[in-house]
Design a protein around this motif. Structure first.
Motif, PDB file in Angstrom:
ATOM      1  N   GLY A  43       0.797  -1.222   0.000  1.00  0.00           N
ATOM      2  CA  GLY A  43       0.000   0.000   0.000  1.00  0.00           C
ATOM      3  C   GLY A  43       0.828   1.270   0.000  1.00  0.00           C
ATOM      4  N   ILE A  44       2.055   1.174  -0.468  1.00  0.00           N
ATOM      5  CA  ILE A  44       2.929   2.343  -0.550  1.00  0.00           C
ATOM      6  C   ILE A  44       2.568   3.108  -1.815  1.00  0.00           C
ATOM      7  CG2 ILE A  44       5.327   3.096  -0.825  1.00  0.00           C
ATOM      8  CD1 ILE A  44       6.056   0.486   0.779  1.00  0.00           C
ATOM      9  N   LYS A  45       2.260   4.384  -1.676  1.00  0.00           N
ATOM     10  CA  LYS A  45       1.780   5.173  -2.805  1.00  0.00           C
ATOM     11  C   LYS A  45       2.810   6.165  -3.338  1.00  0.00           C
ATOM     12  CE  LYS A  45      -2.991   4.826  -1.205  1.00  0.00           C
ATOM     13  NZ  LYS A  45      -3.211   3.574  -1.825  1.00  0.00           N
ATOM     14  N   LYS A  46       3.891   6.385  -2.596  1.00  0.00           N
ATOM     15  CA  LYS A  46       4.926   7.325  -3.019  1.00  0.00           C
ATOM     16  C   LYS A  46       6.279   6.636  -2.979  1.00  0.00           C
ATOM     17  CE  LYS A  46       2.743  11.527  -1.304  1.00  0.00           C
ATOM     18  NZ  LYS A  46       2.935  12.739  -0.492  1.00  0.00           N
ATOM     19  N   THR A  47       7.138   7.006  -3.930  1.00  0.00           N
ATOM     20  CA  THR A  47       8.498   6.505  -3.936  1.00  0.00           C
ATOM     21  C   THR A  47       9.450   7.658  -4.255  1.00  0.00           C
ATOM     22  OG1 THR A  47      10.007   4.829  -4.823  1.00  0.00           O
ATOM     23  CG2 THR A  47       8.415   5.754  -6.359  1.00  0.00           C
ATOM     24  N   ALA A  48      10.568   7.694  -3.566  1.00  0.00           N
ATOM     25  CA  ALA A  48      11.592   8.706  -3.809  1.00  0.00           C
ATOM     26  C   ALA A  48      12.644   8.089  -4.716  1.00  0.00           C
ATOM     27  CB  ALA A  48      12.216   9.162  -2.491  1.00  0.00           C
ATOM     28  N   THR A  49      12.752   8.618  -5.925  1.00  0.00           N
ATOM     29  CA  THR A  49      13.681   8.049  -6.894  1.00  0.00           C
ATOM     30  C   THR A  49      14.030   9.077  -7.966  1.00  0.00           C
ATOM     31  OG1 THR A  49      14.031   6.229  -8.451  1.00  0.00           O
ATOM     32  CG2 THR A  49      11.800   7.115  -8.298  1.00  0.00           C
ATOM     33  N   PHE A  50      15.156   8.847  -8.604  1.00  0.00           N
ATOM     34  CA  PHE A  50      15.533   9.629  -9.781  1.00  0.00           C
ATOM     35  C   PHE A  50      15.220   8.839 -11.050  1.00  0.00           C
ATOM     36  CE2 PHE A  50      18.401  11.327  -6.498  1.00  0.00           C
ATOM     37  CZ  PHE A  50      18.039  12.663  -6.568  1.00  0.00           C
ATOM     38  N   ASP A  51      14.684   7.640 -10.902  1.00  0.00           N
ATOM     39  CA  ASP A  51      14.375   6.757 -12.022  1.00  0.00           C
ATOM     40  C   ASP A  51      13.062   7.194 -12.674  1.00  0.00           C
ATOM     41  OD1 ASP A  51      13.724   4.654 -13.730  1.00  0.00           O
ATOM     42  OD2 ASP A  51      14.529   3.126 -12.386  1.00  0.00           O
ATOM     43  N   GLU A  52      13.160   7.726 -13.859  1.00  0.00           N
ATOM     44  CA  GLU A  52      11.997   8.250 -14.589  1.00  0.00           C
ATOM     45  C   GLU A  52      10.976   7.158 -14.927  1.00  0.00           C
ATOM     46  OE1 GLU A  52      11.400  11.525 -15.806  1.00  0.00           O
ATOM     47  OE2 GLU A  52      13.016  12.184 -14.496  1.00  0.00           O
ATOM     48  N   ASP A  53      11.404   5.903 -14.987  1.00  0.00           N
ATOM     49  CA  ASP A  53      10.512   4.815 -15.380  1.00  0.00           C
ATOM     50  C   ASP A  53       9.322   4.668 -14.432  1.00  0.00           C
ATOM     51  OD1 ASP A  53      12.201   4.303 -17.498  1.00  0.00           O
ATOM     52  OD2 ASP A  53      13.244   2.664 -16.477  1.00  0.00           O
ATOM     53  N   PHE A  54       9.509   5.004 -13.174  1.00  0.00           N
ATOM     54  CA  PHE A  54       8.428   4.861 -12.199  1.00  0.00           C
ATOM     55  C   PHE A  54       7.293   5.855 -12.442  1.00  0.00           C
ATOM     56  CE2 PHE A  54      11.811   2.660  -9.918  1.00  0.00           C
ATOM     57  CZ  PHE A  54      11.138   1.512  -9.528  1.00  0.00           C
ATOM     58  N   LYS A  55       7.542   6.899 -13.209  1.00  0.00           N
ATOM     59  CA  LYS A  55       6.487   7.869 -13.513  1.00  0.00           C
ATOM     60  C   LYS A  55       5.396   7.261 -14.389  1.00  0.00           C
ATOM     61  CE  LYS A  55       9.178  12.039 -12.876  1.00  0.00           C
ATOM     62  NZ  LYS A  55       9.685  13.287 -13.454  1.00  0.00           N
ATOM     63  N   ARG A  56       5.706   6.150 -15.043  1.00  0.00           N
ATOM     64  CA  ARG A  56       4.703   5.468 -15.876  1.00  0.00           C
ATOM     65  C   ARG A  56       3.754   4.599 -15.051  1.00  0.00           C
ATOM     66  NH1 ARG A  56       9.456   4.402 -19.165  1.00  0.00           N
ATOM     67  NH2 ARG A  56       9.518   2.267 -18.392  1.00  0.00           N
ATOM     68  N   VAL A  57       4.090   4.346 -13.812  1.00  0.00           N
ATOM     69  CA  VAL A  57       3.293   3.456 -12.959  1.00  0.00           C
ATOM     70  C   VAL A  57       2.190   4.284 -12.308  1.00  0.00           C
ATOM     71  CG1 VAL A  57       3.357   1.830 -11.040  1.00  0.00           C
ATOM     72  CG2 VAL A  57       5.328   2.009 -12.568  1.00  0.00           C
ATOM     73  N   GLU A  58       0.954   4.030 -12.717  1.00  0.00           N
ATOM     74  CA  GLU A  58      -0.177   4.876 -12.318  1.00  0.00           C
ATOM     75  C   GLU A  58      -0.464   4.874 -10.826  1.00  0.00           C
ATOM     76  OE1 GLU A  58      -3.758   1.744 -13.333  1.00  0.00           O
ATOM     77  OE2 GLU A  58      -3.118   3.162 -14.847  1.00  0.00           O
ATOM     78  N   PHE A  59      -0.134   3.813 -10.114  1.00  0.00           N
ATOM     79  CA  PHE A  59      -0.449   3.744  -8.683  1.00  0.00           C
ATOM     80  C   PHE A  59       0.679   4.278  -7.806  1.00  0.00           C
ATOM     81  CE2 PHE A  59       1.102  -0.460  -9.952  1.00  0.00           C
ATOM     82  CZ  PHE A  59       2.127  -0.674  -9.039  1.00  0.00           C
ATOM     83  N   LEU A  60       1.755   4.804  -8.405  1.00  0.00           N
ATOM     84  CA  LEU A  60       2.865   5.377  -7.639  1.00  0.00           C
ATOM     85  C   LEU A  60       3.029   6.862  -7.958  1.00  0.00           C
ATOM     86  CD1 LEU A  60       5.728   2.726  -7.863  1.00  0.00           C
ATOM     87  CD2 LEU A  60       4.403   3.371  -5.847  1.00  0.00           C
ATOM     88  N   GLU A  61       3.275   7.634  -6.922  1.00  0.00           N
ATOM     89  CA  GLU A  61       3.657   9.040  -7.083  1.00  0.00           C
ATOM     90  C   GLU A  61       5.157   9.114  -6.865  1.00  0.00           C
ATOM     91  OE1 GLU A  61       3.229  13.338  -4.841  1.00  0.00           O
ATOM     92  OE2 GLU A  61       1.729  11.789  -4.443  1.00  0.00           O
ATOM     93  N   VAL A  62       5.867   9.671  -7.835  1.00  0.00           N
ATOM     94  CA  VAL A  62       7.325   9.771  -7.751  1.00  0.00           C
ATOM     95  C   VAL A  62       7.698  11.092  -7.090  1.00  0.00           C
ATOM     96  CG1 VAL A  62       9.471   9.900  -9.056  1.00  0.00           C
ATOM     97  CG2 VAL A  62       7.657   8.308  -9.752  1.00  0.00           C
ATOM     98  N   VAL A  63       8.514  11.007  -6.065  1.00  0.00           N
ATOM     99  CA  VAL A  63       9.029  12.167  -5.363  1.00  0.00           C
ATOM    100  C   VAL A  63      10.527  12.197  -5.605  1.00  0.00           C
ATOM    101  CG1 VAL A  63       9.307  13.295  -3.124  1.00  0.00           C
ATOM    102  CG2 VAL A  63       7.261  11.935  -3.586  1.00  0.00           C
ATOM    103  N   GLY A  64      11.017  13.255  -6.221  1.00  0.00           N
ATOM    104  CA  GLY A  64      12.444  13.340  -6.520  1.00  0.00           C
ATOM    105  C   GLY A  64      12.822  14.752  -6.887  1.00  0.00           C
ATOM    106  N   VAL A  65      14.064  14.942  -7.189  1.00  0.00           N
ATOM    107  CA  VAL A  65      14.572  16.246  -7.582  1.00  0.00           C
ATOM    108  C   VAL A  65      14.520  16.332  -9.107  1.00  0.00           C
ATOM    109  CG1 VAL A  65      16.574  17.775  -7.565  1.00  0.00           C
ATOM    110  CG2 VAL A  65      16.088  16.308  -5.587  1.00  0.00           C
ATOM    111  N   GLU A  66      13.893  17.365  -9.613  1.00  0.00           N
ATOM    112  CA  GLU A  66      13.802  17.557 -11.050  1.00  0.00           C
ATOM    113  C   GLU A  66      15.139  18.090 -11.586  1.00  0.00           C
ATOM    114  OE1 GLU A  66      11.165  16.766 -12.951  1.00  0.00           O
ATOM    115  OE2 GLU A  66      10.158  16.054 -11.137  1.00  0.00           O
ATOM    116  N   ALA A  67      15.544  17.578 -12.735  1.00  0.00           N
ATOM    117  CA  ALA A  67      16.772  18.060 -13.374  1.00  0.00           C
ATOM    118  C   ALA A  67      16.524  19.431 -13.980  1.00  0.00           C
ATOM    119  CB  ALA A  67      17.218  17.077 -14.442  1.00  0.00           C
ATOM    120  N   GLU A  68      17.532  20.287 -13.909  1.00  0.00           N
ATOM    121  CA  GLU A  68      17.401  21.636 -14.482  1.00  0.00           C
ATOM    122  C   GLU A  68      18.030  21.698 -15.849  1.00  0.00           C
ATOM    123  OE1 GLU A  68      18.572  24.771 -11.872  1.00  0.00           O
ATOM    124  OE2 GLU A  68      17.734  23.758 -10.160  1.00  0.00           O
TER     125      GLU A  68
END
Length: 68
Positions: A43-68
């Motif tokens: 039931g984990i809904k957020k993940t902290a990662t720099f891996d862009e692939d997780f953004k495709r997973v609809e049930f996960l919210e990706v928390v990370g630092v955006e590249a400038e």
């Protein structure tokens, strides 16, 4: 020691069928699909990662630092 940081270590979710479906549906590598399946199982809904692939997973919210 991990208790000092309020960290809980969880076992990997080993349902091969679900991992395979996540690999196929979201075009994930096996290790990424294992992480996504484990998050979904617990039931984990957020993940902290720099891996862009997780953004495709609809049930996960990706928390990370955006590249400038």
């Amino acid at each position: 020691m991990l208790d000092d940081f309020y960290i809980t270590v969880l076992r990997d979710y080993q349902n091969v069928t679900e991992i395979w479906e996540l690999m196929r549906n979201y075009k994930l590598l096996p290790n990424d699909a294992l992480i996504a399946a484990t998050c979904k199982h617990y039931g984990i809904k957020k993940t902290a990662t720099f891996d862009e692939d997780f953004k495709r997973v609809e049930f996960l919210e990706v928390v990370g630092v955006e590249a400038e």
